[in-house]
Design a protein around this motif. Structure first.
Motif, PDB file in Angstrom:
ATOM      1  N   ARG A 169      40.157  17.692 -73.927  1.00  0.00           N
ATOM      2  CA  ARG A 169      40.625  18.946 -74.513  1.00  0.00           C
ATOM      3  C   ARG A 169      42.115  19.108 -74.220  1.00  0.00           C
ATOM      4  O   ARG A 169      42.569  18.839 -73.105  1.00  0.00           O
ATOM      5  CB  ARG A 169      39.849  20.125 -73.930  1.00  0.00           C
ATOM      6  CG  ARG A 169      40.183  21.469 -74.574  1.00  0.00           C
ATOM      7  CD  ARG A 169      39.240  22.584 -74.091  1.00  0.00           C
ATOM      8  NE  ARG A 169      39.367  22.787 -72.657  1.00  0.00           N
ATOM      9  CZ  ARG A 169      38.382  22.580 -71.784  1.00  0.00           C
ATOM     10  NH1 ARG A 169      37.204  22.138 -72.194  1.00  0.00           N
ATOM     11  NH2 ARG A 169      38.580  22.805 -70.488  1.00  0.00           N
ATOM     12  N   ILE A 170      42.868  19.510 -75.235  1.00  0.00           N
ATOM     13  CA  ILE A 170      44.277  19.839 -75.038  1.00  0.00           C
ATOM     14  C   ILE A 170      44.446  21.347 -75.151  1.00  0.00           C
ATOM     15  O   ILE A 170      43.716  22.017 -75.886  1.00  0.00           O
ATOM     16  CB  ILE A 170      45.203  19.125 -76.053  1.00  0.00           C
ATOM     17  CG1 ILE A 170      44.893  19.558 -77.485  1.00  0.00           C
ATOM     18  CG2 ILE A 170      45.117  17.625 -75.902  1.00  0.00           C
ATOM     19  CD1 ILE A 170      45.895  19.045 -78.502  1.00  0.00           C
ATOM     20  N   THR A 171      45.397  21.880 -74.405  1.00  0.00           N
ATOM     21  CA  THR A 171      45.699  23.307 -74.437  1.00  0.00           C
ATOM     22  C   THR A 171      47.074  23.503 -75.058  1.00  0.00           C
ATOM     23  O   THR A 171      48.020  22.781 -74.724  1.00  0.00           O
ATOM     24  CB  THR A 171      45.675  23.904 -73.014  1.00  0.00           C
ATOM     25  OG1 THR A 171      44.396  23.663 -72.431  1.00  0.00           O
ATOM     26  CG2 THR A 171      45.944  25.397 -73.048  1.00  0.00           C
ATOM     27  N   LEU A 172      47.167  24.477 -75.965  1.00  0.00           N
ATOM     28  CA  LEU A 172      48.415  24.772 -76.654  1.00  0.00           C
ATOM     29  C   LEU A 172      49.117  25.962 -76.002  1.00  0.00           C
ATOM     30  O   LEU A 172      48.506  26.721 -75.239  1.00  0.00           O
ATOM     31  CB  LEU A 172      48.148  25.073 -78.128  1.00  0.00           C
ATOM     32  CG  LEU A 172      47.372  24.019 -78.909  1.00  0.00           C
ATOM     33  CD1 LEU A 172      47.209  24.444 -80.359  1.00  0.00           C
ATOM     34  CD2 LEU A 172      48.041  22.658 -78.823  1.00  0.00           C
ATOM     35  N   SER A 173      50.396  26.117 -76.329  1.00  0.00           N
ATOM     36  CA  SER A 173      51.179  27.227 -75.781  1.00  0.00           C
ATOM     37  C   SER A 173      50.632  28.572 -76.218  1.00  0.00           C
ATOM     38  O   SER A 173      50.894  29.598 -75.584  1.00  0.00           O
ATOM     39  CB  SER A 173      52.638  27.087 -76.212  1.00  0.00           C
ATOM     40  OG  SER A 173      52.728  26.998 -77.633  1.00  0.00           O
ATOM     41  N   THR A 174      49.847  28.589 -77.280  1.00  0.00           N
ATOM     42  CA  THR A 174      49.220  29.830 -77.754  1.00  0.00           C
ATOM     43  C   THR A 174      47.991  30.198 -76.935  1.00  0.00           C
ATOM     44  O   THR A 174      47.419  31.270 -77.103  1.00  0.00           O
ATOM     45  CB  THR A 174      48.793  29.674 -79.217  1.00  0.00           C
ATOM     46  OG1 THR A 174      47.875  28.567 -79.315  1.00  0.00           O
ATOM     47  CG2 THR A 174      49.993  29.402 -80.108  1.00  0.00           C
ATOM     48  N   GLY A 175      47.553  29.267 -76.064  1.00  0.00           N
ATOM     49  CA  GLY A 175      46.337  29.478 -75.304  1.00  0.00           C
ATOM     50  C   GLY A 175      45.119  28.843 -75.938  1.00  0.00           C
ATOM     51  O   GLY A 175      44.053  28.742 -75.308  1.00  0.00           O
ATOM     52  N   GLU A 176      45.279  28.404 -77.176  1.00  0.00           N
ATOM     53  CA  GLU A 176      44.161  27.777 -77.889  1.00  0.00           C
ATOM     54  C   GLU A 176      43.858  26.402 -77.297  1.00  0.00           C
ATOM     55  O   GLU A 176      44.765  25.673 -76.883  1.00  0.00           O
ATOM     56  CB  GLU A 176      44.530  27.636 -79.366  1.00  0.00           C
ATOM     57  CG  GLU A 176      43.461  26.986 -80.223  1.00  0.00           C
ATOM     58  CD  GLU A 176      43.913  26.794 -81.661  1.00  0.00           C
ATOM     59  OE1 GLU A 176      43.170  26.167 -82.432  1.00  0.00           O
ATOM     60  OE2 GLU A 176      45.033  27.256 -81.992  1.00  0.00           O
ATOM     61  N   ALA A 177      42.592  26.045 -77.259  1.00  0.00           N
ATOM     62  CA  ALA A 177      42.155  24.728 -76.793  1.00  0.00           C
ATOM     63  C   ALA A 177      41.573  23.953 -77.972  1.00  0.00           C
ATOM     64  O   ALA A 177      40.861  24.521 -78.810  1.00  0.00           O
ATOM     65  CB  ALA A 177      41.120  24.857 -75.692  1.00  0.00           C
ATOM     66  N   ILE A 178      41.899  22.670 -78.047  1.00  0.00           N
ATOM     67  CA  ILE A 178      41.416  21.808 -79.125  1.00  0.00           C
ATOM     68  C   ILE A 178      40.677  20.622 -78.511  1.00  0.00           C
ATOM     69  O   ILE A 178      41.208  19.927 -77.640  1.00  0.00           O
ATOM     70  CB  ILE A 178      42.573  21.311 -80.011  1.00  0.00           C
ATOM     71  CG1 ILE A 178      43.272  22.492 -80.687  1.00  0.00           C
ATOM     72  CG2 ILE A 178      42.076  20.318 -81.062  1.00  0.00           C
ATOM     73  CD1 ILE A 178      44.471  22.106 -81.520  1.00  0.00           C
ATOM     74  N   GLN A 179      39.458  20.407 -78.971  1.00  0.00           N
ATOM     75  CA  GLN A 179      38.654  19.282 -78.510  1.00  0.00           C
ATOM     76  C   GLN A 179      39.019  18.032 -79.301  1.00  0.00           C
ATOM     77  O   GLN A 179      39.374  18.100 -80.480  1.00  0.00           O
ATOM     78  CB  GLN A 179      37.170  19.592 -78.704  1.00  0.00           C
ATOM     79  CG  GLN A 179      36.227  18.840 -77.781  1.00  0.00           C
ATOM     80  CD  GLN A 179      36.223  19.394 -76.370  1.00  0.00           C
ATOM     81  OE1 GLN A 179      36.437  20.588 -76.159  1.00  0.00           O
ATOM     82  NE2 GLN A 179      35.985  18.526 -75.388  1.00  0.00           N
ATOM     83  N   TYR A 180      38.945  16.867 -78.661  1.00  0.00           N
ATOM     84  CA  TYR A 180      39.229  15.625 -79.373  1.00  0.00           C
ATOM     85  C   TYR A 180      38.250  14.540 -78.948  1.00  0.00           C
ATOM     86  O   TYR A 180      37.656  14.594 -77.862  1.00  0.00           O
ATOM     87  CB  TYR A 180      40.668  15.161 -79.124  1.00  0.00           C
ATOM     88  CG  TYR A 180      40.984  14.798 -77.692  1.00  0.00           C
ATOM     89  CD1 TYR A 180      40.693  13.532 -77.178  1.00  0.00           C
ATOM     90  CD2 TYR A 180      41.599  15.711 -76.846  1.00  0.00           C
ATOM     91  CE1 TYR A 180      40.987  13.199 -75.861  1.00  0.00           C
ATOM     92  CE2 TYR A 180      41.900  15.386 -75.523  1.00  0.00           C
ATOM     93  CZ  TYR A 180      41.588  14.127 -75.042  1.00  0.00           C
ATOM     94  OH  TYR A 180      41.870  13.799 -73.745  1.00  0.00           O
ATOM     95  N   ASP A 181      38.072  13.567 -79.829  1.00  0.00           N
ATOM     96  CA  ASP A 181      37.321  12.360 -79.482  1.00  0.00           C
ATOM     97  C   ASP A 181      38.268  11.276 -78.995  1.00  0.00           C
ATOM     98  O   ASP A 181      38.025  10.610 -77.998  1.00  0.00           O
ATOM     99  CB  ASP A 181      36.523  11.859 -80.696  1.00  0.00           C
ATOM    100  CG  ASP A 181      35.430  12.820 -81.097  1.00  0.00           C
ATOM    101  OD1 ASP A 181      34.786  13.379 -80.189  1.00  0.00           O
ATOM    102  OD2 ASP A 181      35.233  13.033 -82.304  1.00  0.00           O
ATOM    103  N   ALA A 182      39.361  11.075 -79.756  1.00  0.00           N
ATOM    104  CA  ALA A 182      40.414  10.129 -79.381  1.00  0.00           C
ATOM    105  C   ALA A 182      41.745  10.815 -79.619  1.00  0.00           C
ATOM    106  O   ALA A 182      41.939  11.461 -80.655  1.00  0.00           O
ATOM    107  CB  ALA A 182      40.314   8.846 -80.199  1.00  0.00           C
ATOM    108  N   LEU A 183      42.647  10.695 -78.692  1.00  0.00           N
ATOM    109  CA  LEU A 183      43.934  11.387 -78.767  1.00  0.00           C
ATOM    110  C   LEU A 183      45.068  10.375 -78.871  1.00  0.00           C
ATOM    111  O   LEU A 183      45.197   9.496 -78.018  1.00  0.00           O
ATOM    112  CB  LEU A 183      44.129  12.253 -77.518  1.00  0.00           C
ATOM    113  CG  LEU A 183      45.467  12.998 -77.387  1.00  0.00           C
ATOM    114  CD1 LEU A 183      45.620  14.019 -78.503  1.00  0.00           C
ATOM    115  CD2 LEU A 183      45.579  13.665 -76.021  1.00  0.00           C
ATOM    116  N   ILE A 184      45.873  10.477 -79.930  1.00  0.00           N
ATOM    117  CA  ILE A 184      47.119   9.712 -80.038  1.00  0.00           C
ATOM    118  C   ILE A 184      48.246  10.662 -79.681  1.00  0.00           C
ATOM    119  O   ILE A 184      48.433  11.692 -80.338  1.00  0.00           O
ATOM    120  CB  ILE A 184      47.316   9.141 -81.454  1.00  0.00           C
ATOM    121  CG1 ILE A 184      46.185   8.165 -81.796  1.00  0.00           C
ATOM    122  CG2 ILE A 184      48.675   8.444 -81.572  1.00  0.00           C
ATOM    123  CD1 ILE A 184      46.249   7.625 -83.217  1.00  0.00           C
ATOM    124  N   SER A 185      48.976  10.336 -78.638  1.00  0.00           N
ATOM    125  CA  SER A 185      50.001  11.239 -78.108  1.00  0.00           C
ATOM    126  C   SER A 185      51.367  10.576 -78.108  1.00  0.00           C
ATOM    127  O   SER A 185      51.515   9.442 -77.662  1.00  0.00           O
ATOM    128  CB  SER A 185      49.635  11.646 -76.672  1.00  0.00           C
ATOM    129  OG  SER A 185      50.715  12.350 -76.068  1.00  0.00           O
TER     130      SER A 185
END
Length: 439
Positions: A169-185
């Motif tokens: 899970r990644i957290t955004l500056s808005t406070g929103e959390a996004i789930q991922y299976d694979a993350l390209i960063s």
């Protein structure tokens, strides 16, 4: 962007050294130097040829590579001072595995022949001929690419502040959390590793910061054919300058545009009559200045003359350096100024880089994180825009199909040939998708 959207340009690059322009690469054009410097460079080349042939081990660092391939004459006159200005670290603290086509080697016989015949020998490198968008600058390329993708899959102006590798899970500056299976960063690798508690690897990764200074000038460009220009000496803070107005007419306002003079090229106030809006033509320069702990840059605010106002001191110093190197004249009228500092400018190929990458990148991938891009994978040798695009494409292919990421794993192979296998097709049936195609 179709074929009509591009200008095709011949690279014309020069080194400003000892009050003259020497064609790039410097190593092939020592014929332009004074006789004393020619002798030092040629003697060093011959000595280096012998030393390289009898060496029992590989060069231990970039500095040894320079001495073995080009000799002490070229090293002291150009390679050492120029590379310090670029990387902001000594060449003794850099490895040499990254080089490939990034640095021209020297054909000794050719160099001697060029001196004897007083011949200019330019046009080296993978971008001897290059294309540039007629409108919108380099950013137009990626805006056009974005238009090929679904708008609802794109999101901008939002910052990632944390990654939870266990819950994916990644957290955004808005406070929103996004789930991922694979993350390209593409987040800088040192930042990602610090977030995930691997400071011991992050601390082995060095980078330099970059100051970008843009200057718009009224008048006819005195460098009508030049592209990239290199500056090894200490009479200016910048290591490279680009004559951006030569790349596309749209890079400057039209000659009929009425613009006021902000200040003169020497940073002083313009005469009263010159301060009023006036027509062009116009031309422009972009300067690059590196920064590190080894090479600090003065960022204290100073006030330029006229209506230019306050700017970091490096902008003033750049204007002064442009006059010292004859890029501009003191009486030139500056109509536009731009400044930006990039914390992550260059990923340094330091002596300990590869050891850190061999541990960090596979560890991240074990946690479904593909860290890629200029600072995501931290490999300068595959960090240009075209490389970064392919790093992303190949990461997706690896996630979906398990295919090898050639650009990441084998820089020498991809840099030694022109890509003809990966092609974009505007539309196709899903059944035709293969690991060698991008859709």
């Amino acid at each position: 962007m179709g074929k009509g959207a591009w200008n095709t340009l011949q690279r014309a690059s020069y080194v400003w050294i000892k009050n003259r322009w020497v064609a790039y690469p410097f190593q092939n054009n020592i014929a332009a130097l004074d006789k004393e410097d020619q002798v030092a460079c040629l003697t060093g080349l011959v000595e280096a040829r012998v030393a390289s042939a009898t060496a029992a081990t590989r060069p231990a660092n970039f500095d040894e590579w320079i001495l073995r391939s080009q000799g002490s004459g070229i090293a002291d006159l150009f390679m050492r001072p120029y590379n310090f200005k670029v990387w902001a670290v000594p060449t003794t603290e850099m490895q040499c595995e990254w080089l490939g086509e990034r640095v021209a080697t020297v054909d000794v016989a050719r160099a001697i022949s060029n001196v004897i015949h007083n011949r200019e020998d330019a046009g080296w490198g993978p971008n001897a001929v290059f294309r540039f968008p007629k409108q919108g600058g380099t950013g137009a390329i990626w805006k056009a690419v974005a238009q090929l993708l679904p708008a609802n899959k794109q999101r901008y102006d939002t910052t990632v502040t944390a990654i939870d590798k266990l819950s994916k899970r990644i957290t955004l500056s808005t406070g929103e959390a996004i789930q991922y299976d694979a993350l390209i960063s593409t987040i800088p690798l040192d930042t990602t590793l610090t977030w995930l508690g691997k400071q011991q690897w992050a601390q082995q990764l060095q980078h330099s910061s970059c100051h970008i200074i843009g200057v718009g000038i009224r008048g006819k460009c005195p460098h009508p054919t030049k592209c990239w220009l290199y500056f090894p000496e200490d009479n200016c803070p910048f290591y490279r300058t680009t004559v951006f107005s030569n790349y596309a007419a749209a890079n400057c306002p039209s000659a009929s545009a009425m613009l006021p003079t902000l200040c003169m090229a020497d940073g002083g106030a313009p005469p009263v009559d010159a301060a009023q809006p006036a027509a062009g033509p116009y031309w422009s320069l972009m300067f690059e200045v590196s920064e590190s702990q080894c090479k600090p840059v003065n960022q204290e605010l100073v006030t330029l003359g006229g209506t230019a106002g306050p700017w970091p001191a490096v902008v003033r110093d750049t204007l002064s350096g442009a006059i010292s190197t004859q890029l501009m004249q003191p009486g030139d009228q500056v109509v536009s100024l731009y400044y930006r500092r990039l914390e992550h400018g260059y990923p340094t190929p330091s002596l300990c880089r590869d050891a850190a990458l061999r541990e960090a990148l596979p560890w991240l991938q074990q946690h479904s994180i593909w860290s890629r891009g200029r600072f995501g994978s931290w490999k300068y040798e595959v960090s240009n825009q075209d490389h970064s695009l392919l790093l992303g494409v190949e990461a997706v292919d690896n996630i979906l199909f398990g295919t090898t990421e050639l650009t990441l794993q084998h820089p020498d192979i991809v840099n030694g040939r022109k890509n003809t296998s990966l092609n974009y097709t505007a539309a196709c049936r899903p059944s035709s998708v293969t690991s060698n195609e991008v859709h």
